[in-house]
Enzyme design. Sequence first.
Site, PDB file in Angstrom:
ATOM      1  N   GLU A  40       0.652  -3.439  -4.787  1.00 29.56           N
ATOM      2  CA  GLU A  40      -0.436  -3.759  -3.855  1.00 29.56           C
ATOM      3  C   GLU A  40      -1.806  -3.586  -4.503  1.00 29.56           C
ATOM      4  O   GLU A  40      -2.718  -2.979  -3.941  1.00 29.56           O
ATOM      5  CB  GLU A  40      -0.308  -2.904  -2.594  1.00 29.56           C
ATOM      6  CG  GLU A  40       0.999  -3.165  -1.856  1.00 29.56           C
ATOM      7  CD  GLU A  40       1.135  -2.423  -0.532  1.00 29.56           C
ATOM      8  OE1 GLU A  40       0.556  -1.346  -0.388  1.00 29.56           O
ATOM      9  OE2 GLU A  40       1.834  -2.952   0.354  1.00 29.56           O
ATOM     10  N   ASP A  48       9.744  -1.353   4.022  1.00 29.78           N
ATOM     11  CA  ASP A  48       8.551  -0.542   4.229  1.00 29.78           C
ATOM     12  C   ASP A  48       8.549   0.173   5.576  1.00 29.78           C
ATOM     13  O   ASP A  48       7.838  -0.252   6.493  1.00 29.78           O
ATOM     14  CB  ASP A  48       7.300  -1.446   4.129  1.00 29.78           C
ATOM     15  CG  ASP A  48       6.019  -0.645   3.999  1.00 29.78           C
ATOM     16  OD1 ASP A  48       6.109   0.563   3.788  1.00 29.78           O
ATOM     17  OD2 ASP A  48       4.932  -1.241   4.111  1.00 29.78           O
ATOM     18  N   GLU A  79       3.105   4.089  11.334  1.00 32.88           N
ATOM     19  CA  GLU A  79       2.497   2.803  11.000  1.00 32.88           C
ATOM     20  C   GLU A  79       3.209   1.648  11.696  1.00 32.88           C
ATOM     21  O   GLU A  79       2.568   0.731  12.201  1.00 32.88           O
ATOM     22  CB  GLU A  79       2.543   2.615   9.476  1.00 32.88           C
ATOM     23  CG  GLU A  79       2.043   1.264   9.019  1.00 32.88           C
ATOM     24  CD  GLU A  79       2.087   1.087   7.506  1.00 32.88           C
ATOM     25  OE1 GLU A  79       2.464   2.035   6.784  1.00 32.88           O
ATOM     26  OE2 GLU A  79       1.736  -0.013   7.035  1.00 32.88           O
TER      27      GLU A  79
END
Length: 713
Positions: A305, A378, A406
């Site tokens: 990322e 993820d 998240e």
Amino acid sequence: MKKTVVFIIILFLFGQVNAENGYRLWLRYDLIGNQSLLQQYRRQLAAVYFSQGSPTLSVAEKELRKGLQGLLGISYKNSSGADNACLVIMKSPNNFVNQIISPAEAFQLKEEGFMIRTFRNKGKSTILITANDDKGILYGVYCFLRLLQTHQSIQALEIKEVPSIQLRILDHWDNLNRFVERGYAGLSIWNWHELPDYRDKRYTDYARVNASVGINGTVLTNVNANANILTPQYLEKVKALADIFRPYGIKVYLTARFSAPIEIGGLRTADPLQEAVRNWWKKKADEIYGYIPDFGGFLVKANSEGQPGPQDYARTQADGANMLADALQPHQGIVMWRAFVYSPDSDDRFKQAYEEFHPLDGQFKKNVLIQVKNGPIDFQPREPFSPMFGAMPKTPLMMEFQLTQEYLGQGTHLVFEAPMFKECLEADTYEKGKGSTVAKVIDGSLNNFEISGMAAVANIGNEINWTNHPFGQANWYALGRLAWDHELSASQIAREWIRQTFSNDPAVVEKCTRIMMMSHEAVVNYMTPLGLHHIMNNGHHYGPAPWAHSLPRPDWNPVYYHRADTMGIGFDRTKTGSNALSQYAPAVQKQFEDIHTCNEKYLLWFHHVSWQHTMHSGRTLWDELCFKYQEGVDSVRSMQKIWKELKGKVDRERFNQVNMLLAIQEKEAVWWRDACLSYFQTFSRQPIPEPLEKPKHTLAYYQSLSFPYAPGN
Ligand code: GCV
């Protein structure tokens, strides 16, 4: 006039007693209300002998005093000798302890382990808390306090505990500007600007609660790292925190930005094979240890990322990790090198960590652990275990869980994560035949590694109750308890936590346990049932957006993951698709490869399934999907109902808070169900079966919702 003042003072004090803002977490130590138990404990703990000698022993004693003062209203004086005491806390070896435990037993306690044993001393029943080291004593004291907090009998104790995992770590994704990436509980608790001079009491309380569940490390900074943390200005601040945490057995770790030699070192390159770069890191490590002699080491996100890494210089992940390992090795520091890598080039993001790391197995230095997220993508509500766990026999792998929610409703949804963690830990990799569980991979026992680790991305911020949702605290608690003992069951952990955090009232324990134990399956069902994954909104990941497709990289968009079309839905990862399944051992492949026998919890992770496919329930896939979404909503409604039954049994403040948060969760569960089904219906072209609830709005409405300021992005 005087009477009014007294009345106001009484009202104020009464209000204080009943105010539960959640700050104390599970270390509340309120006076035990059950009188007979209280008297019994008081009799059994009439005289305490605490053998002193180090900062850790002194904080352990302080905690014991605090606990006994609060729970029993006892303010003890250290008894004149162990012989006169009913509770003796003393390290082994020692003449007194040697009479009670054998050298072989002491040996079994290793480092950090402890023993609590009732024995008879001069005709009277006495309790011994012992360990080979100070940290063991600290953990023994917390365990003993937990017994009292949860109203257990302390009459005939025989407890022997040794941690299953060595490095038990919280990863803070906290930036130097105090913004927390994926943080839903306010700003970072580290006030970098005021450190090192201002040492917030919170830092000590943070250390206390972590030690109480055995957490022994903290990575202070975000994996999307800032090189400035490695400058003297910040190392002074890190030192201040390390000094506070040290007596509680907590080591400090930092994230290392791979390009730091360029950014703060004035070099032109960060190539890990260049002598100048290697020397820079060596000197940097020496410098850090000058400030913090017991510094734990580095956590690194590299070439992921947008983060810099060794591949920027055509070097491997092993080259990068080993360079840092060499720099830390003289100081016994370790490197936690993350396997969270993915590039747009692969045909399936699922496969990439394995593709990149499997060929490097055996090439890492001894003080490197590879930190692997529990699942291959993820931190989704449900993922199969990462194939990495069965594929690196020559490399210690450590677990990375995520406490911060998240993808699990963020700061407002009640989701107890221990069942999800257990699902992963108990999964069988078949690396060395049946019984090669993920737990055995990460605790080092499967492949005989000396180091082992479990970390989780923290859910902590500067909100008064630390985690925003009062039940978020349970996830923090669960991480510590599972890293200490991965055999504990999720419901055992829930019960312990409830008793300490809310009440020992059996009705509270039973009802809260029910809520907590159903909460994970609930979120899976109202967000991503049957193996759907990553269909949340782009960027902030708040709310449903299975239609999203606008980000430049395909693997950042939900449509990449669900692959819905008029034929069906799901990602084919069998031989006819990306063949990601081949990364698992044959026995695991077998569990998933057949569409008819694959556990339906994971079905759409591995198969593109026809809308007409007959599910185990006898329904078509489409109907089953609709029922699952409804089941998720119904579960939240049940959670609301059960919680309401606790009115008057838990303090008003937290009762109301949870009530309001559950109302948000219900609303959002309905939103998830309706948005997803409205969208998937454009492919299935079938009605939502009766008697299920129907969406109140059009698909266009759900697609029009926008949340530019959703937190945590
Ligand atoms: C710290 C996900 C999150 C990112 C996070 C990343 C990681 O992609 O959305 O915020 O970055 O995981 O684990 O490195």
